[in-house]
Scaffold this motif. Structure first.
Motif, PDB file in Angstrom:
ATOM      1  N   LEU A  33      39.137 -73.042-103.646  1.00 50.96           N
ATOM      2  CA  LEU A  33      39.080 -71.472-104.206  1.00 50.96           C
ATOM      3  C   LEU A  33      37.755 -71.703-105.388  1.00 50.96           C
ATOM      4  O   LEU A  33      38.080 -72.191-106.204  1.00 50.96           O
ATOM      5  CB  LEU A  33      40.101 -70.840-104.596  1.00 50.96           C
ATOM      6  CG  LEU A  33      40.215 -69.569-105.333  1.00 50.96           C
ATOM      7  CD1 LEU A  33      39.830 -68.639-103.975  1.00 50.96           C
ATOM      8  CD2 LEU A  33      41.386 -69.018-105.981  1.00 50.96           C
ATOM      9  N   VAL A  34      36.852 -70.875-104.907  1.00 46.41           N
ATOM     10  CA  VAL A  34      35.789 -70.789-105.785  1.00 46.41           C
ATOM     11  C   VAL A  34      35.792 -69.172-106.203  1.00 46.41           C
ATOM     12  O   VAL A  34      35.418 -68.501-105.297  1.00 46.41           O
ATOM     13  CB  VAL A  34      34.476 -71.169-105.040  1.00 46.41           C
ATOM     14  CG1 VAL A  34      33.280 -71.168-105.957  1.00 46.41           C
ATOM     15  CG2 VAL A  34      34.530 -72.678-104.653  1.00 46.41           C
ATOM     16  N   ARG A  35      35.455 -69.030-107.462  1.00 45.81           N
ATOM     17  CA  ARG A  35      35.281 -67.774-107.804  1.00 45.81           C
ATOM     18  C   ARG A  35      33.906 -67.613-108.729  1.00 45.81           C
ATOM     19  O   ARG A  35      33.458 -68.733-109.398  1.00 45.81           O
ATOM     20  CB  ARG A  35      36.290 -68.013-109.246  1.00 45.81           C
ATOM     21  CG  ARG A  35      37.589 -67.790-108.940  1.00 45.81           C
ATOM     22  CD  ARG A  35      38.532 -67.652-110.188  1.00 45.81           C
ATOM     23  NE  ARG A  35      39.941 -67.802-110.050  1.00 45.81           N
ATOM     24  CZ  ARG A  35      41.031 -67.140-109.329  1.00 45.81           C
ATOM     25  NH1 ARG A  35      40.656 -65.728-109.013  1.00 45.81           N
ATOM     26  NH2 ARG A  35      42.076 -67.452-109.142  1.00 45.81           N
ATOM     27  N   SER A  36      33.169 -66.552-108.296  1.00 47.73           N
ATOM     28  CA  SER A  36      31.575 -66.399-108.512  1.00 47.73           C
ATOM     29  C   SER A  36      31.716 -65.102-109.302  1.00 47.73           C
ATOM     30  O   SER A  36      32.561 -64.431-109.426  1.00 47.73           O
ATOM     31  CB  SER A  36      30.746 -66.077-107.278  1.00 47.73           C
ATOM     32  OG  SER A  36      31.025 -67.308-106.349  1.00 47.73           O
ATOM     33  N   LYS A  37      30.588 -65.161-110.116  1.00 39.66           N
ATOM     34  CA  LYS A  37      30.299 -63.819-110.989  1.00 39.66           C
ATOM     35  C   LYS A  37      29.785 -62.572-110.365  1.00 39.66           C
ATOM     36  O   LYS A  37      30.409 -61.478-110.514  1.00 39.66           O
ATOM     37  CB  LYS A  37      29.182 -64.393-112.043  1.00 39.66           C
ATOM     38  CG  LYS A  37      29.472 -65.345-112.915  1.00 39.66           C
ATOM     39  CD  LYS A  37      28.488 -65.555-114.128  1.00 39.66           C
ATOM     40  CE  LYS A  37      29.067 -66.659-114.956  1.00 39.66           C
ATOM     41  NZ  LYS A  37      27.756 -66.953-116.163  1.00 39.66           N
ATOM     42  N   ASP A  38      29.079 -62.735-109.301  1.00 37.07           N
ATOM     43  CA  ASP A  38      28.515 -61.750-108.598  1.00 37.07           C
ATOM     44  C   ASP A  38      29.168 -61.459-107.046  1.00 37.07           C
ATOM     45  O   ASP A  38      28.648 -60.714-106.167  1.00 37.07           O
ATOM     46  CB  ASP A  38      27.090 -61.774-108.358  1.00 37.07           C
ATOM     47  CG  ASP A  38      26.706 -62.912-107.620  1.00 37.07           C
ATOM     48  OD1 ASP A  38      27.612 -63.665-107.332  1.00 37.07           O
ATOM     49  OD2 ASP A  38      25.643 -63.210-107.224  1.00 37.07           O
ATOM     50  N   GLY A  39      30.470 -61.966-106.872  1.00 34.47           N
ATOM     51  CA  GLY A  39      31.002 -61.530-105.580  1.00 34.47           C
ATOM     52  C   GLY A  39      32.678 -61.812-105.864  1.00 34.47           C
ATOM     53  O   GLY A  39      33.163 -62.243-106.784  1.00 34.47           O
ATOM     54  N   GLU A  40      33.181 -61.620-104.633  1.00 34.62           N
ATOM     55  CA  GLU A  40      34.677 -61.994-104.501  1.00 34.62           C
ATOM     56  C   GLU A  40      34.943 -63.456-104.251  1.00 34.62           C
ATOM     57  O   GLU A  40      33.989 -64.221-103.991  1.00 34.62           O
ATOM     58  CB  GLU A  40      35.301 -61.168-103.332  1.00 34.62           C
ATOM     59  CG  GLU A  40      35.257 -59.761-103.486  1.00 34.62           C
ATOM     60  CD  GLU A  40      35.938 -59.018-102.182  1.00 34.62           C
ATOM     61  OE1 GLU A  40      36.185 -59.800-101.215  1.00 34.62           O
ATOM     62  OE2 GLU A  40      35.797 -57.859-102.252  1.00 34.62           O
ATOM     63  N   PRO A  41      36.122 -64.035-104.909  1.00 35.49           N
ATOM     64  CA  PRO A  41      36.433 -65.379-104.464  1.00 35.49           C
ATOM     65  C   PRO A  41      36.372 -65.772-103.157  1.00 35.49           C
ATOM     66  O   PRO A  41      36.691 -64.881-102.493  1.00 35.49           O
ATOM     67  CB  PRO A  41      37.653 -65.566-105.472  1.00 35.49           C
ATOM     68  CG  PRO A  41      38.344 -63.905-105.335  1.00 35.49           C
ATOM     69  CD  PRO A  41      37.260 -63.047-105.566  1.00 35.49           C
ATOM     70  N   PHE A  42      36.141 -66.753-103.018  1.00 34.82           N
ATOM     71  CA  PHE A  42      36.076 -67.446-101.497  1.00 34.82           C
ATOM     72  C   PHE A  42      36.855 -68.671-101.386  1.00 34.82           C
ATOM     73  O   PHE A  42      36.466 -69.580-102.344  1.00 34.82           O
ATOM     74  CB  PHE A  42      34.339 -67.818-100.925  1.00 34.82           C
ATOM     75  CG  PHE A  42      34.401 -68.150 -99.603  1.00 34.82           C
ATOM     76  CD1 PHE A  42      34.215 -67.229 -98.756  1.00 34.82           C
ATOM     77  CD2 PHE A  42      34.259 -69.474 -99.361  1.00 34.82           C
ATOM     78  CE1 PHE A  42      34.126 -67.553 -97.404  1.00 34.82           C
ATOM     79  CE2 PHE A  42      34.186 -69.996 -98.050  1.00 34.82           C
ATOM     80  CZ  PHE A  42      34.173 -68.868 -96.946  1.00 34.82           C
ATOM     81  N   ALA A  43      37.639 -68.704-100.447  1.00 30.58           N
ATOM     82  CA  ALA A  43      38.307 -70.024-100.407  1.00 30.58           C
ATOM     83  C   ALA A  43      38.349 -70.467 -98.976  1.00 30.58           C
ATOM     84  O   ALA A  43      37.846 -69.584 -97.765  1.00 30.58           O
ATOM     85  CB  ALA A  43      39.832 -69.439-100.505  1.00 30.58           C
ATOM     86  N   GLY A  44      38.186 -71.582 -98.674  1.00 29.35           N
ATOM     87  CA  GLY A  44      37.997 -72.478 -97.541  1.00 29.35           C
ATOM     88  C   GLY A  44      38.594 -73.993 -97.477  1.00 29.35           C
ATOM     89  O   GLY A  44      38.750 -74.645 -98.581  1.00 29.35           O
ATOM     90  N   VAL A  45      38.137 -74.517 -96.331  1.00 30.44           N
ATOM     91  CA  VAL A  45      38.544 -76.006 -96.305  1.00 30.44           C
ATOM     92  C   VAL A  45      37.204 -76.847 -96.648  1.00 30.44           C
ATOM     93  O   VAL A  45      36.046 -76.382 -96.098  1.00 30.44           O
ATOM     94  CB  VAL A  45      39.068 -76.545 -94.765  1.00 30.44           C
ATOM     95  CG1 VAL A  45      39.347 -77.791 -94.594  1.00 30.44           C
ATOM     96  CG2 VAL A  45      40.118 -75.668 -94.364  1.00 30.44           C
ATOM     97  N   LEU A  46      37.338 -77.701 -97.494  1.00 34.20           N
ATOM     98  CA  LEU A  46      36.122 -78.356 -97.810  1.00 34.20           C
ATOM     99  C   LEU A  46      35.718 -79.441 -96.555  1.00 34.20           C
ATOM    100  O   LEU A  46      36.455 -80.226 -96.521  1.00 34.20           O
ATOM    101  CB  LEU A  46      36.390 -79.262 -99.163  1.00 34.20           C
ATOM    102  CG  LEU A  46      35.217 -80.205 -99.673  1.00 34.20           C
ATOM    103  CD1 LEU A  46      34.164 -79.509-100.040  1.00 34.20           C
ATOM    104  CD2 LEU A  46      35.723 -81.143-100.888  1.00 34.20           C
ATOM    105  N   ILE A  47      34.617 -79.152 -95.899  1.00 40.26           N
ATOM    106  CA  ILE A  47      34.197 -80.018 -95.028  1.00 40.26           C
ATOM    107  C   ILE A  47      33.022 -80.936 -95.039  1.00 40.26           C
ATOM    108  O   ILE A  47      32.660 -81.935 -94.511  1.00 40.26           O
ATOM    109  CB  ILE A  47      33.865 -79.297 -93.514  1.00 40.26           C
ATOM    110  CG1 ILE A  47      32.751 -78.096 -94.012  1.00 40.26           C
ATOM    111  CG2 ILE A  47      35.095 -78.395 -93.152  1.00 40.26           C
ATOM    112  CD1 ILE A  47      32.513 -77.497 -92.721  1.00 40.26           C
ATOM    113  N   ASN A  48      32.354 -80.771 -96.324  1.00 40.26           N
ATOM    114  CA  ASN A  48      31.414 -81.754 -96.427  1.00 40.26           C
ATOM    115  C   ASN A  48      31.146 -81.543 -98.155  1.00 40.26           C
ATOM    116  O   ASN A  48      31.426 -80.428 -98.760  1.00 40.26           O
ATOM    117  CB  ASN A  48      29.956 -81.073 -95.758  1.00 40.26           C
ATOM    118  CG  ASN A  48      28.787 -82.036 -96.033  1.00 40.26           C
ATOM    119  OD1 ASN A  48      28.846 -83.151 -96.643  1.00 40.26           O
ATOM    120  ND2 ASN A  48      27.709 -81.719 -95.665  1.00 40.26           N
TER     121      ASN A  48
END
Length: 211
Positions: free
Chosen positions: A89-104
């Motif tokens: 789960l990645v939280r950014s300053k200028d957007g909503e948090p994005f979660a996903g599977v680490l593929i690379n």
């Protein structure tokens, strides 16, 4: 009959050349020589900094990650580091948090980046994130992969057969568990009792319906 005598025809012989003046009389007095200041050669660049690019990247990483938490999160020496196949789960300053599977996971010093894959409205979405970017506020490991991946890049998960689909449910459960741990064990226990009670009611209704 004329006889040549000397240099001229019929004239007296030329006078002998004048005696040369002594050499000491023609050279003026020598002035004392001024001492020239000699500067030492500058030190070699290799002695001052053998690898300037590496030194520059290290200084930039210290500025962008003073605590070193992001470096440890993706370090090879850390056994608890994030690996391909984990859900982040990645939280950014200028957007909503994005979660996903680490593929690379691309390790390139200050340019280190991760590629996350998720499914939004049944459409596969992938996003690159630079771990040292000032736009990234934080990164968390939501769920770890059960078995270690045999590949360094999980591009095969783009196929329908291997796609995990949306990870919103997993992230929601993770955030709920974190909130429960933050508020105390009582709230979590109460929520658990409530779910159990509802499950019992549903079971009793089903039983009644069968009767």
């Amino acid at each position: 009959m004329m006889v040549e005598t000397g240099g001229l025809r019929g004239g007296p012989p030329p006078p002998p050349p004048a005696a040369a003046a002594p050499a000491t009389a023609r050279i003026p007095e020598r002035r004392p020589l001024k001492k020239i200041k000699i500067y030492p050669s500058p030190p070699a660049a290799k002695k001052l900094c053998a690898e300037p690019i590496t030194a520059f990247e290290t200084s930039q990483i210290k500025k962008l990650d003073p605590t070193g938490s992001r470096t440890r999160l993706f370090s090879k020496d850390n056994p608890d580091a994030a690996k391909v196949g984990d859900i982040l789960l990645v939280r950014s300053k200028d957007g909503e948090p994005f979660a996903g599977v680490l593929i690379n996971l691309r390790r390139r010093g200050i340019d280190t980046g991760i590629l996350l894959r998720n499914q939004l409205t049944r459409v596969g979405v992938e996003m690159w994130f630079k771990i040292y970017s000032s736009n990234v506020e934080g990164m968390e490991i939501v769920q770890r992969r059960v078995k270690r991946a045999r590949r360094a890049r999980l591009y095969y998960m783009r196929k329908v057969k291997h796609d995990l689909g949306s990870v919103e449910g997993t992230v929601r459960m993770y955030l709920k568990s974190r909130a429960a741990m933050g508020t105390g064990t009582g709230a979590g226990a109460g929520g658990g009792r409530g779910r159990d009670a509802n499950a019992g009611k549903k079971g009793s209704q089903n039983k009644k319906g069968k009767k």
